[in-house]
Enzyme design. Structure first.
Site, mmCIF file in Angstrom:
data_model
loop_
_atom_site.group_PDB
_atom_site.id
_atom_site.type_symbol
_atom_site.label_atom_id
_atom_site.label_comp_id
_atom_site.label_asym_id
_atom_site.label_seq_id
_atom_site.Cartn_x
_atom_site.Cartn_y
_atom_site.Cartn_z
ATOM 1 N N GLU B 265 0.888 -1.166 0.000
ATOM 2 C CA GLU B 265 0.000 0.000 0.000
ATOM 3 C C GLU B 265 0.917 1.205 0.000
ATOM 4 O O GLU B 265 1.669 1.410 0.944
ATOM 5 C CB GLU B 265 -0.915 -0.068 1.232
ATOM 6 C CG GLU B 265 -2.039 0.937 1.202
ATOM 7 C CD GLU B 265 -1.625 2.255 1.819
ATOM 8 O OE1 GLU B 265 -1.103 3.122 1.081
ATOM 9 O OE2 GLU B 265 -1.816 2.405 3.027
ATOM 10 N N CYS B 302 -1.896 8.237 4.445
ATOM 11 C CA CYS B 302 -2.045 7.750 3.063
ATOM 12 C C CYS B 302 -3.302 8.318 2.432
ATOM 13 O O CYS B 302 -3.405 8.410 1.217
ATOM 14 C CB CYS B 302 -2.187 6.243 3.034
ATOM 15 S SG CYS B 302 -0.898 5.388 3.888
#
Lengths: 524, 524
Positions: B265, B302
């Site tokens: 990720e 993120c």
């Protein structure tokens, strides 16, 4: 229908290239009618661009609409009638009974995915309802479900001209997931490919599917496939074929600026373990069944049992003798292509030249492209010292490995690389005494069989036709059975959506009545 | 507990290497107590070999047994008490409230996976019963379920020293799936890592889990991670971090003789679309919420919204003005590491030097490692012509894109690469008029939000924290929520097995009472 030898760019036919090739009758080596034109870059681009455009429409078709499309594909394949059967027989050398059986399997596969779509629960709908009064922070409404990845490239196999080709399991599962498909036709049966492509295009038109939901490109060189897999508009790849071919596509896809998943099923040697009780009880019967399994279809199956492991014993000697007699009495048949035949011949020669490998028997060889049965034997410790002995020889060949005791058998199991299947033959007592063997083999394969043979892959919900590398490039996947659809979808989450804007699968009152995970509980 | 700075090779501590490093207080730049010793090759090998050995035992632990392990991990983390909170605050510069909140999230995650294991249906059990009298061939009994892949390597993130680190979502989901874990500790918070490792090892001992079910290796160079991912005994990788780091691990894993899945990720820019009605109705409120979201935690998430797209209008001008004022009034805080601060500074400089990018505002900068808020603006057509403007600047920065009309906004949406999230703010009327925007964005992200902000990722069943490349290396996966467990398992098929030899999940009388797909029908 007259074959035209053209590429299908969606519903349009195109043959702009200069390279042509023919389907070949493997029994006679003769060219069959119609020259097929290899796709050029511009045609590949059009096919993918049409697929991308079609995706915008196709991804939002309901399960029922996609199911109707798949059902009509099956009908249209049947409607091709004898022309399909005759062309497939001519291009592959396979007998008519095998081709009609495979046609039924191909149609059945389409119809099975249609039932999955109509039922609808495959999308893994998940709903976590809002908790406005949660402390310290409220929870908003969060829902998710599987959505299609985008256009998929499919590479068929030569050994199943229908069931693993243009309308095979990869195409069926990708279309079911909601992904347009661009097929790279297999050059070993281009006419069969064209007929089936025509059936799919007709079905798409009849059921109102967008132009570009299906395309097919011809190619005899590697360039067409590599260009297709490298195209930015392709989002996943399904492949059935050799380790070399599958790995090359995997590497090309991994090198992309945006890597994509490659589901390459690359075959395996499918080890069969025969435990002492079973050998004593039915060695003769097992030799007959094994012979039937490894010579079936001239041994040209991914699940062909190419490795048999059993303890040295008097009973094993009888088994070996019986198998030797059966192999020597075997008739040969034409293999699918001269390339496969040459590779088989090479594999047999290489195996027979390995130290400690005994060439037990070979069947009659009628010459030409015929593949004859071959039986080899070696000792367990020799097998353990030479990794080449585990490699697949694609064709009717099997290697018997004599083990001295259970610990050597377990050592062999522990050292196996990935395979599609592993099989254990044993009496009830054998199995109870060999739980460790089962436990080890479970880590090595996609499918573990007891008292059966790996050839004959059932198309059903629980099937896994996959396995750890080098059986496939993605051990999490299956290319046969309804779970194959998962390969072409990804979970997408919708947070705080008004009910009207949610897909039907996620709407509050569950209009499709599918099974969903609601606040952690499975219910309809 | 006194920190020792050693690697955990299963339950043993080891520090054979010569390279040492320290945790650093990012607010002061000072070394914190205890030198940490980078793992050497021999230690990496021992950790993986222990994991492989532990796998043989751990994979056969029942769901209830694994659940107990996860629950006790949560308890042991809490039992670390203030020592954990203080060390994490010192190593990251994050405030105590944030760390205690994150501790709760980390524990909650473990306990949520424990409930999934106790319920048991996650294994996707499928049963197709035998049909002995089927024509032309009988069907044998075929069953399948998800089984663990094998030892997993986990790379934590610097920005969540607990929830995405040693006992974070990757570790929790891999352990839940039945996979031993080897963590590469993040060098930005090595002391926090050691404390949590100790908690996991204690939990493993207390619940009778095999030595090697968990290991942790320190490393400040890339060598440790690369060696770990390249090790034949590692079967999958979980990673949270930068695009460069994630791609390097993906490439290393893809180059292996036997490639393995990498779930990296790698963050994203999380575009936010504000539609005209919403802008008119609540532009001021949105500017405050946006400012809160993109400066939260010094922008080190993120899911930080780094891109805001709205039509040029009087209302948008007011929104911009309000946001400018908020940014100028922002205070700065220390970023997690000097490396992150330097990268942020570089990203801001690069963005401000791009043609057509206006530097609207910046917040106060207290110097040192502090990251100050930054606001930029550009025109839609400029954004479309410069792909660099879509790239993530990790930190409190956002870029406003002025679009002239709907068609330009749709063009921008169509040209986006993959992101973790996309957000739309709109009135009911806006949303009805912009269904195409929703439809396009669905293809670009893992999570689509309406009238919310992407920061704050709920840990639940329906969450998707993932998305198409470059948000992740595998768009089919999520690293947050219970579906994360699927990443570390593969379907294994058992054909013609005696009931007694089947896993409990597949036994005929369903002793665990889980939801199963029996002959195509979901039932308990």
């Amino acid at each position: 229908m007259q074959l035209q030898g053209k590429n299908y760019l969606g519903n349009e036919k195109s043959a702009l290239g200069a390279n042509t090739f023919y389907g070949i009758n493997p029994s006679t080596g003769e060219n069959l009618e119609t020259a097929f034109t290899e796709a050029i870059e511009g045609e590949i681009n059009i096919a993918v661009e049409k697929a991308e455009k079609a995706f915008k429409v196709y991804k939002n078709k309901s399960g029922a609409e996609k199911a109707a499309f798949l059902d009509v594909i099956a009908d249209e394949i049947l409607a091709l009638g004898d022309a399909l059967v005759q062309r497939a027989c001519a291009e592959t050398g396979l007998p008519e009974g095998r081709i009609t059986g495979e046609r039924g399997r191909t149609m059945g596969q389409m119809k099975l995915f249609a039932t999955v779509l109509r039922e609808g629960s495959w999308v893994d709908a998940r709903i976590d309802e809002a908790i406005p009064d949660r402390q310290p922070l409220p929870r908003v409404d969060i829902r998710s479900m599987l959505r299609p990845l985008g256009p998929v490239a499919v590479f068929g196999a030569s050994n199943f001209p229908l069931a693993f080709s243009v309308a095979g399991g990869d195409t069926a599962s990708a279309l079911a997931a909601g992904c347009p498909v661009v097929v790279k036709a297999h050059p070993a049966h281009p006419g069969t490919c064209e007929l089936v492509a025509e059936a799919i295009v007709n079905a798409a038109k009849k059921t109102g599917m967008p132009d570009g939901v299906f395309s097919m490109l011809h190619g005899i060189s590697h360039e067409v496939g590599t260009a297709l897999v490298s195209h930015n508009g392709i989002h996943a790849v399904g492949f059935t074929g050799s380790l070399g071919g599958g790995r090359a596509l995997f590497d090309a896809a991994s090198r992309r600026a945006n890597p994509i998943p490659v589901y390459a099923e690359m075959g395996s040697t499918n080890p069969v373990f025969i435990l002492p009780g079973a050998m004593a009880e039915k060695g003769e019967e097992l030799s007959q069944q094994l012979h039937g399994s490894f010579t079936l279809g001239v041994g040209q199956f991914c699940t062909n049992p190419g490795l048999v492991i059993a303890h040295e014993s008097e009973e094993t000697k009888s088994f070996k003798k019986s198998l030797t007699n059966l192999v020597e009495a075997s008739n040969s048949s034409a293999m699918l292509t001269s390339g496969i035949h040459d590779a088989f011949d090479g594999g047999v020669k290489e195996l027979s030249s390995q130290q400690g490998v005994e060439y037990l028997a070979k069947g009659a060889d009628a010459g030409g492209n015929h593949g004859n049965a071959n039986l080899f034997a070696t000792e367990g410790k020799n097998f353990l010292s030479n990794t080449l002995l585990e490699e697949e020889v694609f064709g009717p060949s099997t290697l018997l490995v004599n083990t001295s005791d259970n610990s050597e058998m377990l050592e062999i199991a522990r050292n196996l690389h990935g395979h599609l299947t592993a099989t254990i033959h044993g009496t009830e007592e054998d199995l109870v005494n060999n739980k460790e063997l089962i436990d080890i083999l479970e880590e090595k394969v996609g499918r573990l069989l007891i008292n059966g043979f790996p050839t004959g892959v059932e198309v059903c919900h629980a099937m896994v036709h996959g396995g750890p590398y080098p059986a496939t490039t993605d051990s999490r996947s299956t290319s046969v059975g309804t779970k194959a659809i998962d390969r072409f979808a990804r979970q997408v989450c919708y947070q705080n959506f008004p009910d009207a804007l949610l897909p039907d699968e996620l709407k509050q009152d569950n209009p499709l009545q599918i099974m969903r995970l609601v606040n952690g509980e499975k219910k309809r």
